[in-house]
Design a protein around this motif. Structure first.
Motif, PDB file in Angstrom:
ATOM      1  N   ILE A 285     -74.877  10.828  11.951  1.00  0.00           N
ATOM      2  CA  ILE A 285     -73.515  10.359  11.650  1.00  0.00           C
ATOM      3  C   ILE A 285     -73.332   8.937  12.150  1.00  0.00           C
ATOM      4  CG2 ILE A 285     -71.077  10.748  12.143  1.00  0.00           C
ATOM      5  CD1 ILE A 285     -71.708  13.744  12.336  1.00  0.00           C
ATOM      6  N   GLU A 286     -73.854   8.685  13.351  1.00  0.00           N
ATOM      7  CA  GLU A 286     -73.737   7.344  13.922  1.00  0.00           C
ATOM      8  C   GLU A 286     -74.448   6.316  13.058  1.00  0.00           C
ATOM      9  OE1 GLU A 286     -74.492   5.112  18.230  1.00  0.00           O
ATOM     10  OE2 GLU A 286     -75.444   7.029  17.771  1.00  0.00           O
ATOM     11  N   ALA A 287     -75.655   6.665  12.560  1.00  0.00           N
ATOM     12  CA  ALA A 287     -76.401   5.735  11.713  1.00  0.00           C
ATOM     13  C   ALA A 287     -75.670   5.492  10.392  1.00  0.00           C
ATOM     14  CB  ALA A 287     -77.804   6.282  11.452  1.00  0.00           C
ATOM     15  N   THR A 288     -75.121   6.581   9.838  1.00  0.00           N
ATOM     16  CA  THR A 288     -74.384   6.437   8.569  1.00  0.00           C
ATOM     17  C   THR A 288     -73.147   5.577   8.760  1.00  0.00           C
ATOM     18  OG1 THR A 288     -75.165   8.620   7.871  1.00  0.00           O
ATOM     19  CG2 THR A 288     -73.286   7.687   6.690  1.00  0.00           C
ATOM     20  N   LEU A 289     -72.390   5.859   9.829  1.00  0.00           N
ATOM     21  CA  LEU A 289     -71.187   5.060  10.099  1.00  0.00           C
ATOM     22  C   LEU A 289     -71.534   3.607  10.389  1.00  0.00           C
ATOM     23  CD1 LEU A 289     -69.000   7.481  12.260  1.00  0.00           C
ATOM     24  CD2 LEU A 289     -68.541   6.691   9.943  1.00  0.00           C
ATOM     25  N   LEU A 290     -72.661   3.394  11.094  1.00  0.00           N
ATOM     26  CA  LEU A 290     -73.070   2.026  11.391  1.00  0.00           C
ATOM     27  C   LEU A 290     -73.380   1.261  10.108  1.00  0.00           C
ATOM     28  CD1 LEU A 290     -73.803  -0.138  13.448  1.00  0.00           C
ATOM     29  CD2 LEU A 290     -76.124   0.836  13.530  1.00  0.00           C
ATOM     30  N   ALA A 291     -74.094   1.934   9.187  1.00  0.00           N
ATOM     31  CA  ALA A 291     -74.405   1.289   7.905  1.00  0.00           C
ATOM     32  C   ALA A 291     -73.134   0.995   7.118  1.00  0.00           C
ATOM     33  CB  ALA A 291     -75.341   2.177   7.092  1.00  0.00           C
ATOM     34  N   MET A 292     -72.207   1.948   7.124  1.00  0.00           N
ATOM     35  CA  MET A 292     -70.942   1.742   6.408  1.00  0.00           C
ATOM     36  C   MET A 292     -70.124   0.633   7.062  1.00  0.00           C
ATOM     37  SD  MET A 292     -69.995   5.756   5.687  1.00  0.00           S
ATOM     38  CE  MET A 292     -68.728   5.526   4.446  1.00  0.00           C
ATOM     39  N   LYS A 293     -70.145   0.579   8.395  1.00  0.00           N
ATOM     40  CA  LYS A 293     -69.418  -0.479   9.114  1.00  0.00           C
ATOM     41  C   LYS A 293     -70.027  -1.849   8.832  1.00  0.00           C
ATOM     42  CE  LYS A 293     -66.076   1.495  11.455  1.00  0.00           C
ATOM     43  NZ  LYS A 293     -64.655   1.063  11.300  1.00  0.00           N
ATOM     44  N   GLN A 294     -71.354  -1.902   8.780  1.00  0.00           N
ATOM     45  CA  GLN A 294     -72.014  -3.172   8.470  1.00  0.00           C
ATOM     46  C   GLN A 294     -71.672  -3.638   7.056  1.00  0.00           C
ATOM     47  OE1 GLN A 294     -76.145  -2.336   9.214  1.00  0.00           O
ATOM     48  NE2 GLN A 294     -75.998  -2.787  11.399  1.00  0.00           N
ATOM     49  N   GLU A 295     -71.667  -2.683   6.125  1.00  0.00           N
ATOM     50  CA  GLU A 295     -71.274  -3.028   4.751  1.00  0.00           C
ATOM     51  C   GLU A 295     -69.820  -3.480   4.697  1.00  0.00           C
ATOM     52  OE1 GLU A 295     -71.273  -1.047   0.256  1.00  0.00           O
ATOM     53  OE2 GLU A 295     -71.872   0.134   2.004  1.00  0.00           O
ATOM     54  N   GLU A 296     -68.964  -2.794   5.481  1.00  0.00           N
ATOM     55  CA  GLU A 296     -67.555  -3.186   5.534  1.00  0.00           C
ATOM     56  C   GLU A 296     -67.406  -4.601   6.089  1.00  0.00           C
ATOM     57  OE1 GLU A 296     -63.340  -1.667   7.565  1.00  0.00           O
ATOM     58  OE2 GLU A 296     -65.275  -1.011   8.330  1.00  0.00           O
ATOM     59  N   SER A 297     -68.155  -4.898   7.157  1.00  0.00           N
ATOM     60  CA  SER A 297     -68.084  -6.237   7.751  1.00  0.00           C
ATOM     61  C   SER A 297     -68.567  -7.295   6.773  1.00  0.00           C
ATOM     62  CB  SER A 297     -68.931  -6.273   9.019  1.00  0.00           C
ATOM     63  OG  SER A 297     -68.950  -7.575   9.571  1.00  0.00           O
ATOM     64  N   LEU A 298     -69.651  -6.991   6.052  1.00  0.00           N
ATOM     65  CA  LEU A 298     -70.179  -7.949   5.079  1.00  0.00           C
ATOM     66  C   LEU A 298     -69.174  -8.197   3.954  1.00  0.00           C
ATOM     67  CD1 LEU A 298     -72.529  -9.664   4.066  1.00  0.00           C
ATOM     68  CD2 LEU A 298     -73.442  -7.625   2.934  1.00  0.00           C
ATOM     69  N   LEU A 299     -68.587  -7.112   3.456  1.00  0.00           N
ATOM     70  CA  LEU A 299     -67.585  -7.257   2.390  1.00  0.00           C
ATOM     71  C   LEU A 299     -66.371  -8.033   2.887  1.00  0.00           C
ATOM     72  CD1 LEU A 299     -67.672  -3.749   0.660  1.00  0.00           C
ATOM     73  CD2 LEU A 299     -68.442  -5.907  -0.291  1.00  0.00           C
ATOM     74  N   SER A 300     -65.955  -7.749   4.128  1.00  0.00           N
ATOM     75  CA  SER A 300     -64.791  -8.440   4.683  1.00  0.00           C
ATOM     76  C   SER A 300     -65.050  -9.937   4.822  1.00  0.00           C
ATOM     77  CB  SER A 300     -64.434  -7.830   6.035  1.00  0.00           C
ATOM     78  OG  SER A 300     -63.302  -8.469   6.590  1.00  0.00           O
ATOM     79  N   LYS A 301     -66.246 -10.292   5.334  1.00  0.00           N
ATOM     80  CA  LYS A 301     -66.582 -11.707   5.472  1.00  0.00           C
ATOM     81  C   LYS A 301     -66.684 -12.389   4.113  1.00  0.00           C
ATOM     82  CE  LYS A 301     -69.051 -11.244   9.878  1.00  0.00           C
ATOM     83  NZ  LYS A 301     -70.377 -11.368  10.547  1.00  0.00           N
TER      84      LYS A 301
END
Length: 410
Positions: A285-301
């Motif tokens: 779950i942590e790895a999945t959330l981390l990947a989703m958070k990284q994608e969210e950060s990239l999209l936000s930037k």
């Protein structure tokens, strides 16, 4: 140029016999007749010239051309910035849609897995597992204790719980106690008479008949009592004394506590297994959330960067300037423009025709006088021959010949 001339110089339009824009276009076409542009090789400098019969109007016309040139450049620049803004705005909207969908997916994923913060969730799982594990060990110890007590009661009573309950119930039932007491007497009588009589003896048959009837009465009474005994009524014990009845009661309590503790132990073991299963899922779950958070950060930037570019394009569209700058503004010509080759040819033809007409007119006027002044006397043949001879020998004559006698031949 048309708008400038028609609004400021209507007399010029009247002179040209032009009243409409279509008539203007029909006469001048694209304007090459009076507008010329020349680029300086290797530079961005363009020379514009405007020819008109009126110098001041030519100056105004050139000013109109320059303004139109600047406005066209400005519109083109604005269109380029606007097109860039529209493109960036579409990209921004698409990124915003993707970012919103991703955040919704993250929220749903957290809700499904009941994980909102990995560190706090792991800490809570560890705490819960420790508490459940302690409760499990304590409950398991209690269950073992109650199991031992229950086993001791069964061993001392010599029967299981069901039989012990039935024995107490029978002992407390006056009817069943009386029936079992009567049955006990008949069994004793039968044992005492077996050594004296055979089974075919009427007395023995009477005892068997009474025993059968008592057993039937016992079964009927047990059925009415609701004890649900299915064992042979002949082998059921009877507990009528208070001490043994209390022992049965304590045995039942020990059994109930054992069964409760055992059920609780099973529940705690299940909860402990669920917690451990959840803890095993946390890294994934942590790895999945981390990947989703990284994608969210990239999209936000990316969204922020695209938004800044779109805002910059919008500001440039509003603040953009024309690329055309006037180095030397239009002015009145210092000298008339040189005539073109066609103009020279036409002028030459006109001058030639006019000159020819004038020459013919002059010749015609002076011809009679000229003929009178140029008329000479006719000479005879002899005079012509004498003149010829004179010419041939004139070089041998003395000088005074021309002074005196030569006058006769003039």
């Amino acid at each position: 140029v048309w708008r400038n001339v028609i609004s400021k110089h209507p007399e010029e339009m009247k002179h040209l016999h032009i009243n409409t824009l279509s008539a203007w276009k029909n006469q001048f076409g694209s304007g090459k007749a009076f507008i010329a542009a020349k680029n300086v090789p290797g530079t961005d400098v363009i020379y514009l010239s405007f020819k008109w019969r009126n110098a001041s109007l030519a100056k105004e016309g050139l000013e109109s051309v320059l303004i139109a040139f600047q406005e066209a450049s400005l519109k083109q620049n604005q269109a380029e910035h606007h097109q860039r803004y529209v493109y960036l705005k579409k990209q921004s909207d698409e990124l915003q849609r993707q970012l919103t969908n991703l955040r919704e997916q993250i929220a749903i994923y957290k809700k499904e897995n009941k994980v909102y913060n990995i560190e706090s969730t792991l800490s809570q799982y560890e705490l819960n597992r420790g508490q459940i594990d302690n409760s499990f060990k304590m409950t398991q110890a209690e269950a073992n204790n109650y199991r031992q007590q229950f086993a001791a009661y069964e061993s001392s009573l010599g029967m299981n719980t069901k039989k012990a309950v039935a024995a107490v119930a029978i002992g407390r039932s006056s009817t069943l106690s009386a029936l079992y007491a009567k049955r006990y007497e008949l069994v004793e009588q039968k044992h005492a008479n077996q050594t004296r009589y055979t089974s075919e003896n009427p007395k023995m048959k009477q005892i068997d008949s009474e025993l059968a009837q008592i057993d039937q009465n016992i079964n009927d009474e047990i059925a009415k009592s609701g004890l649900g005994l299915k064992t042979d009524t002949k082998n059921i014990a009877i507990i009528a004394d208070e001490a043994r009845s209390q022992a049965v009661q304590d045995m039942l309590i020990a059994k109930a506590r054992f069964e409760g503790a055992e059920a609780q132990t099973i529940g705690l073991r299940k909860s402990l297994g669920e917690i451990e299963a959840k803890m095993q899922k946390v890294p994934k779950i942590e790895a999945t959330l981390l990947a989703m958070k990284q994608e969210e950060s990239l999209l936000s930037k990316s969204l922020d960067a695209i938004g800044e570019k779109a805002l910059d394009a919008q500001m440039r569209e509003a603040q953009t300037l024309s690329n055309v700058f006037v180095v030397n503004g239009p002015g009145l010509p210092l000298k008339p423009a040189a005539p073109s080759r066609i103009q020279l040819i036409l002028t030459g033809l006109l001058v030639g025709v006019a000159g020819g007409i004038a020459a013919a007119y002059v010749v015609d006027k002076v011809k009679p006088g000229t003929e009178a002044s140029d008329r000479k006397p006719h000479l005879s043949l002899e005079e012509l021959l004498a003149k010829e001879r004179l010419n041939d020998h004139s070089e041998h004559l003395p000088a005074d010949f021309y002074a005196g006698k030569g006058n006769g031949l003039s």
